[in-house]
Write a protein that holds these residues in place. Structure first.
Motif, PDB file in Angstrom:
ATOM      1  N   LEU A 166      24.630 -13.507   2.844  1.00 36.21           N
ATOM      2  CA  LEU A 166      25.238 -12.669   1.805  1.00 36.21           C
ATOM      3  C   LEU A 166      24.706 -13.045   0.427  1.00 36.21           C
ATOM      4  O   LEU A 166      24.433 -12.179  -0.405  1.00 36.21           O
ATOM      5  CB  LEU A 166      26.764 -12.804   1.830  1.00 36.21           C
ATOM      6  CG  LEU A 166      27.487 -12.196   3.036  1.00 36.21           C
ATOM      7  CD1 LEU A 166      28.967 -12.574   3.005  1.00 36.21           C
ATOM      8  CD2 LEU A 166      27.329 -10.683   3.063  1.00 36.21           C
ATOM      9  N   ARG A 218      25.435  -3.752   1.456  1.00 38.26           N
ATOM     10  CA  ARG A 218      24.185  -3.708   0.708  1.00 38.26           C
ATOM     11  C   ARG A 218      23.877  -2.279   0.265  1.00 38.26           C
ATOM     12  O   ARG A 218      23.257  -2.053  -0.776  1.00 38.26           O
ATOM     13  CB  ARG A 218      23.044  -4.259   1.584  1.00 38.26           C
ATOM     14  CG  ARG A 218      21.670  -4.265   0.916  1.00 38.26           C
ATOM     15  CD  ARG A 218      21.628  -5.130  -0.313  1.00 38.26           C
ATOM     16  NE  ARG A 218      20.357  -5.022  -1.017  1.00 38.26           N
ATOM     17  CZ  ARG A 218      20.202  -5.230  -2.312  1.00 38.26           C
ATOM     18  NH1 ARG A 218      21.233  -5.567  -3.048  1.00 38.26           N
ATOM     19  NH2 ARG A 218      19.018  -5.108  -2.873  1.00 38.26           N
ATOM     20  N   ARG A 219      24.358  -1.289   1.043  1.00 35.62           N
ATOM     21  CA  ARG A 219      24.138   0.108   0.665  1.00 35.62           C
ATOM     22  C   ARG A 219      24.794   0.437  -0.668  1.00 35.62           C
ATOM     23  O   ARG A 219      24.325   1.309  -1.408  1.00 35.62           O
ATOM     24  CB  ARG A 219      24.687   1.036   1.749  1.00 35.62           C
ATOM     25  CG  ARG A 219      23.781   1.168   2.959  1.00 35.62           C
ATOM     26  CD  ARG A 219      24.272   2.258   3.871  1.00 35.62           C
ATOM     27  NE  ARG A 219      25.531   1.911   4.500  1.00 35.62           N
ATOM     28  CZ  ARG A 219      26.425   2.799   4.925  1.00 35.62           C
ATOM     29  NH1 ARG A 219      26.214   4.084   4.735  1.00 35.62           N
ATOM     30  NH2 ARG A 219      27.533   2.413   5.508  1.00 35.62           N
ATOM     31  N   LEU A 249      24.882 -10.079  -2.345  1.00 35.31           N
ATOM     32  CA  LEU A 249      26.250  -9.597  -2.168  1.00 35.31           C
ATOM     33  C   LEU A 249      27.287 -10.658  -2.530  1.00 35.31           C
ATOM     34  O   LEU A 249      28.484 -10.350  -2.614  1.00 35.31           O
ATOM     35  CB  LEU A 249      26.465  -9.154  -0.713  1.00 35.31           C
ATOM     36  CG  LEU A 249      25.591  -7.981  -0.264  1.00 35.31           C
ATOM     37  CD1 LEU A 249      25.709  -7.783   1.245  1.00 35.31           C
ATOM     38  CD2 LEU A 249      25.988  -6.709  -0.995  1.00 35.31           C
ATOM     39  N   ASP A 299      21.218 -11.712   0.063  1.00 39.11           N
ATOM     40  CA  ASP A 299      21.201 -10.255  -0.097  1.00 39.11           C
ATOM     41  C   ASP A 299      21.779  -9.807  -1.439  1.00 39.11           C
ATOM     42  O   ASP A 299      21.843  -8.599  -1.705  1.00 39.11           O
ATOM     43  CB  ASP A 299      21.997  -9.592   1.029  1.00 39.11           C
ATOM     44  CG  ASP A 299      21.252  -9.622   2.358  1.00 39.11           C
ATOM     45  OD1 ASP A 299      20.047  -9.935   2.352  1.00 39.11           O
ATOM     46  OD2 ASP A 299      21.888  -9.324   3.394  1.00 39.11           O
ATOM     47  N   ASN A 348      28.400  -4.931 -10.484  1.00 37.24           N
ATOM     48  CA  ASN A 348      28.198  -5.064  -9.039  1.00 37.24           C
ATOM     49  C   ASN A 348      29.504  -5.382  -8.326  1.00 37.24           C
ATOM     50  O   ASN A 348      29.769  -4.882  -7.227  1.00 37.24           O
ATOM     51  CB  ASN A 348      27.166  -6.146  -8.747  1.00 37.24           C
ATOM     52  CG  ASN A 348      25.761  -5.729  -9.121  1.00 37.24           C
ATOM     53  OD1 ASN A 348      25.458  -4.543  -9.227  1.00 37.24           O
ATOM     54  ND2 ASN A 348      24.881  -6.698  -9.325  1.00 37.24           N
ATOM     55  N   LEU A 402      25.112  -1.539  -3.303  1.00 40.01           N
ATOM     56  CA  LEU A 402      24.251  -1.985  -4.398  1.00 40.01           C
ATOM     57  C   LEU A 402      22.979  -1.150  -4.480  1.00 40.01           C
ATOM     58  O   LEU A 402      22.474  -0.885  -5.575  1.00 40.01           O
ATOM     59  CB  LEU A 402      23.903  -3.464  -4.229  1.00 40.01           C
ATOM     60  CG  LEU A 402      25.084  -4.449  -4.309  1.00 40.01           C
ATOM     61  CD1 LEU A 402      24.583  -5.886  -4.295  1.00 40.01           C
ATOM     62  CD2 LEU A 402      25.934  -4.188  -5.549  1.00 40.01           C
ATOM     63  N   ARG A 403      22.478  -0.715  -3.334  1.00 33.07           N
ATOM     64  CA  ARG A 403      21.309   0.172  -3.352  1.00 33.07           C
ATOM     65  C   ARG A 403      21.666   1.513  -3.980  1.00 33.07           C
ATOM     66  O   ARG A 403      20.852   2.141  -4.658  1.00 33.07           O
ATOM     67  CB  ARG A 403      20.776   0.380  -1.933  1.00 33.07           C
ATOM     68  CG  ARG A 403      20.179  -0.866  -1.319  1.00 33.07           C
ATOM     69  CD  ARG A 403      18.867  -1.242  -1.960  1.00 33.07           C
ATOM     70  NE  ARG A 403      17.758  -0.456  -1.426  1.00 33.07           N
ATOM     71  CZ  ARG A 403      16.545  -0.448  -1.933  1.00 33.07           C
ATOM     72  NH1 ARG A 403      16.287  -1.153  -3.027  1.00 33.07           N
ATOM     73  NH2 ARG A 403      15.578   0.271  -1.390  1.00 33.07           N
ATOM     74  N   TYR A 448      28.038  -2.065   5.923  1.00 35.57           N
ATOM     75  CA  TYR A 448      26.752  -2.365   5.295  1.00 35.57           C
ATOM     76  C   TYR A 448      26.880  -2.352   3.759  1.00 35.57           C
ATOM     77  O   TYR A 448      26.357  -1.448   3.095  1.00 35.57           O
ATOM     78  CB  TYR A 448      25.670  -1.369   5.735  1.00 35.57           C
ATOM     79  CG  TYR A 448      25.399  -1.395   7.215  1.00 35.57           C
ATOM     80  CD1 TYR A 448      24.606  -2.402   7.765  1.00 35.57           C
ATOM     81  CD2 TYR A 448      25.941  -0.430   8.068  1.00 35.57           C
ATOM     82  CE1 TYR A 448      24.354  -2.440   9.133  1.00 35.57           C
ATOM     83  CE2 TYR A 448      25.693  -0.467   9.430  1.00 35.57           C
ATOM     84  CZ  TYR A 448      24.896  -1.467   9.957  1.00 35.57           C
ATOM     85  OH  TYR A 448      24.650  -1.503  11.304  1.00 35.57           O
TER      86      TYR A 448
END
Length: 287
Positions: free
Chosen positions: A269, A79-80, A274, A272, A65, A82-83, A77
Motif C-alpha cells: 500500500l 488505486r483507481r 495509498l 502504491d 488524496n 488516485l488514478r 481497487y
C-alpha cells in the motif's frame, strides 16, 4: 436485431442515475471507472455523492488524496481513485477542464483503458464506436457464435462488436446489449425473457454445453478474494480511512494473523501511494 434490442431496453432498462439526460461527460467517465468489477447497486450512491462533491474534473483535481480515498470507501481497487484524480488533473491541464471526445485522447488519460475510452465516447458524445465489456462478450458469444461461454478477451472482440453496430442509434444499441448481458443473458441465462431468442445462434444450435476445457478455463479466470493480499490490503485501508490520525502499527497488526502477509500487504500500500509511514510505528492515508 438492433430495433428489437433497443425497444427491449427502453421498456426494461434499469433507471440508473448516470443514464439520466443531462449527465455530463465527466459524470459518464466517473460512472464507468467506478463500475469496473463493482455492482451498480454499490456504485450508484457513491457516484451521486462524488458528483455532489466533485461535479467537474477541476473540483476533483484540487482534492486531497486522503479525501479521495475516504470517499472511494470500499468500491474496490483504491488505486483507481488516485488514478481518477490524476485523470482529472490531466483533463484540467490538457483540455481546459473538459473531457475530450476522441477515443485516442481518452486513452491517453491516466487510468483510462480500451473499454472506458470507448464507453465515454459512445455514451457521453454519441459516437459510433464498439463498447465491449464482459456482458457484451457473453451476449456476442451466444448470439453470434453459438457458444455458452465467451472465452478469453481478444482484440478481435472490438471488430466483432463493431460489425453489429447499426448506422443510427449505435450508443443506444451498445447500452442495450450491455444491459441484456447484465439482466437476461447472464451466466445463468433467462432465455424466455430474451428479445433475441429467435435469432440467437446458441438457441438454434440446441443450447450446447461448453467443453470441459472451456469450463476449466472460465473457472481459472475467476479471481478469488478470500485469504488473498487484496483482502488484507482492504482491511488495512478500511482502518486507515476510518482513522482521524495516524494509526499505530499495533492496531494494524490486529487486522490479520499472518504477520508476513500483513506486512507485505501494508508495504505494498505504501509503494502504491495509498498509505504513508509516519515515524517508525504509525501509518496514515497520503495527503
Amino acid at each position: 436485431m438492433a430495433s428489437l434490442l433497443i425497444d427491449w431496453y427502453e421498456a426494461n432498462g434499469r433507471d440508473i442515475a448516470w443514464r439520466h439526460p443531462g449527465t455530463s461527460p465527466w459524470g459518464v467517465l466517473l460512472s464507468e471507472v467506478m463500475s469496473q468489477q463493482t455492482p451498480v447497486v454499490r456504485v450508484e450512491p457513491a457516484w451521486i455523492a462524488w458528483m455532489d462533491r466533485w461535479p467537474t474534473p477541476a473540483a476533483l483535481a484540487s482534492a486531497s488524496n486522503a479525501d479521495v480515498l475516504r470517499a472511494w470507501d470500499r468500491l474496490g481497487y483504491p488505486r483507481r481513485a488516485l488514478r481518477l484524480k490524476e485523470c482529472a488533473q490531466a483533463i484540467v491541464e490538457g483540455y481546459g477542464g473538459e473531457v475530450p471526445c476522441d477515443v485516442d485522447a481518452l486513452l491517453a488519460l491516466p487510468g483510462i483503458g480500451d473499454y472506458t475510452a470507448r464507453a465515454v465516447a459512445a455514451f457521453a458524445f454519441g459516437l459510433r464506436v464498439p463498447v465491449v465489456d464482459t456482458n457484451v462478450r457473453r451476449v456476442y458469444a451466444r448470439l453470434m457464435k453459438g457458444q455458452l461461454l465467451p472465452g478469453p478477451a481478444r482484440r478481435q472482440d472490438l471488430a466483432d462488436v463493431a460489425a453489429l453496430l447499426p448506422e443510427r442509434r449505435a450508443p443506444e444499441f451498445s447500452v442495450a446489449i450491455m444491459e441484456l448481458g447484465a439482466l437476461v443473458c447472464t451466466t445463468k441465462p433467462a432465455c424466455s425473457s430474451c428479445p433475441l431468442i429467435d435469432v440467437c445462434s446458441w438457441q438454434r444450435a440446441g443450447r450446447p454445453e461448453p467443453a470441459a476445457h472451456e469450463i476449466a478455463a472460465a473457472k481459472k479466470r475467476v479471481q478469488k478474494f478470500e485469504g488473498t493480499d487484496r483482502q488484507v490490503r482492504g482491511k488495512i485501508m478500511r482502518l486507515l480511512r476510518e482513522a482521524h490520525s495516524p494509526v499505530p502499527l499495533a492496531q494494524i497488526d490486529a487486522v490479520w494473523e499472518d504477520a508476513a502477509q500483513r506486512s507485505r500487504a501494508l508495504f505494498s500500500l505504501v509503494e502504491d501511494g495509498l498509505a504513508v509511514q509516519v515515524g517508525e510505528q504509525h501509518f496514515a492515508l497520503p495527503d
